[in-house]
Motif scaffolding. Structure first.
Motif, short mmCIF file in Angstrom:
data_model
loop_
_atom_site.label_atom_id
_atom_site.label_comp_id
_atom_site.label_asym_id
_atom_site.label_seq_id
_atom_site.Cartn_x
_atom_site.Cartn_y
_atom_site.Cartn_z
N LYS A 77 -11.50 40.67 -23.36
CA LYS A 77 -10.41 41.63 -23.58
C LYS A 77 -10.95 43.04 -23.41
N ASN A 195 -14.84 40.11 -26.81
CA ASN A 195 -14.52 38.70 -26.69
C ASN A 195 -13.20 38.43 -27.39
N SER A 196 -12.36 37.65 -26.77
CA SER A 196 -11.04 37.39 -27.33
C SER A 196 -11.11 36.69 -28.69
N LYS A 197 -12.28 36.12 -29.03
CA LYS A 197 -12.44 35.45 -30.32
C LYS A 197 -13.32 36.25 -31.28
N GLY A 198 -13.86 37.37 -30.81
CA GLY A 198 -14.79 38.13 -31.62
C GLY A 198 -16.22 37.86 -31.18
N ASP A 230 -14.73 41.97 -34.50
CA ASP A 230 -13.54 41.13 -34.34
C ASP A 230 -13.08 41.12 -32.89
N SER A 231 -11.92 40.54 -32.66
CA SER A 231 -11.43 40.38 -31.28
C SER A 231 -11.01 41.70 -30.64
#
Length: 311
Positions: A77, A195-198, A230-231
């Motif tokens: 992201k 990262n989209s997940k963190g 976090d994301s």
């Protein structure tokens, strides 16, 4: 005839009566007001387009635009502040030209004419006779008189006043004020991918224990620092993180207490243990860092390289 100075007086008075303060000050005042309106428009654009306001707290945050793209096989992201990718309307008046021309015309003319004529003429008649016979005389008298006088005078004066004014105003996209440019530079430096997940990272990337760091009894200590985001790419403060080593063949670990991330999202673990083998060693032990609240984790390998010192 004396010289008539009336036209000069009229022209001078007409020139002095022209409202120069309004003719010149009016366009300048309008330009200043227009510049103020342009600045207000820029501020309203920044507030309405580039900032979000929390109605409860009044806190303003920059509006971010999020893009997802593939980075090295992972969906990543990209977070970009909106104000850094849209043009901010900042119009400034940099030139005002006022061209003024007055044309004043005044003239006066006078004409005076006098003419006269006189004439005298014997008029009337009289007759008389004297003598008798061949010696007689007769006379007749006639007289006329006339007088005539003509005069003519005329006077004319006129004046006119004419003026024209051209106003040219030039405005264009101006350089940003220093403060706004600094803000935009800060926002630009905040562009980041996440990262989209963190993310959960640690350093050193390859922790090692060598012979020089071992005590004579085989004890060792190594520091490992982790960072959590976090994301949205924001650091997570106050997160509870655990360190869990795998079982080693010739290595025992002391209990590692849970740690809490600081305001920068960092946490440091001091890993203590003992190398039990007295033989030459070359061993590696895996470990895991985990944050239960966010469901994030990172894994690494702790390597032992060298010769265990002998007593």
């Amino acid at each position: 005839m004396p010289i008539d100075t009336t036209p000069s007086t009229v022209a001078t008075n007409a020139l002095q009566a022209l409202p120069f303060s309004s003719l010149i000050g009016g366009p300048l005042d309008a330009a200043i007001k227009a510049q103020a309106m342009a600045a207000k428009t820029s501020w309203e654009f920044i507030q309405q387009v580039g900032l979000n306001e929390d109605k409860a707290t009044g806190k303003r945050e920059a509006v971010n635009v999020t893009f997802y793209y593939n980075k090295n096989g992972q969906m990543t992201k990209l977070i970009v502040p909106l104000l850094t990718i849209v043009p901010i309307p900042y119009i400034a008046i940099d030139e005002v030209q006022i061209n003024f021309k007055a044309n004043i015309s005044a003239s006066s003319s006078s004409v005076s004419e006098t003419s006269s004529s006189e004439s005298t003429e014997a008029g009337g008649s009289a007759k008389a006779s004297f003598g008798y016979g061949p010696f007689s005389v007769s006379a007749e008298f006639k007289a006329n008189y006339s007088s005539k006088k003509d005069s003519k005078a005329s006077e004319e004066s006129k004046y006119s006043v004419e003026y024209t004014m051209d106003v040219q105003v030039h405005a264009g996209q101006s350089d940003m004020p220093a403060g706004l440019a600094t803000v935009l530079n800060i926002l630009q430096s905040s562009i980041t991918d996440a990262n989209s997940k963190g993310t959960f990272t640690f350093s050193p990337a390859n922790p090692q224990v060598d012979a020089a760091t071992l005590a004579k009894d085989g004890k060792f200590a190594v520091n490992i620092t982790a960072n959590i985001k976090d994301s949205n790419g924001l650091v997570l403060a106050g997160e509870k993180v655990t360190f869990t080593p795998d079982a080693g063949k010739n290595i025992t670990f002391d209990a590692v207490p849970e740690q809490t991330t600081d305001d920068n999202g960092n946490v440091t673990f001091t890993v203590n243990g003992t190398l039990t083998s007295v033989d030459a060693y070359s061993e590696a032990v895996g470990f895991t860092l985990a944050d239960a609240k966010q469901g994030l984790s990172a894994s690494g390998v702790l390597s032992f390289i060298g010769q265990l010192p002998t007593t």
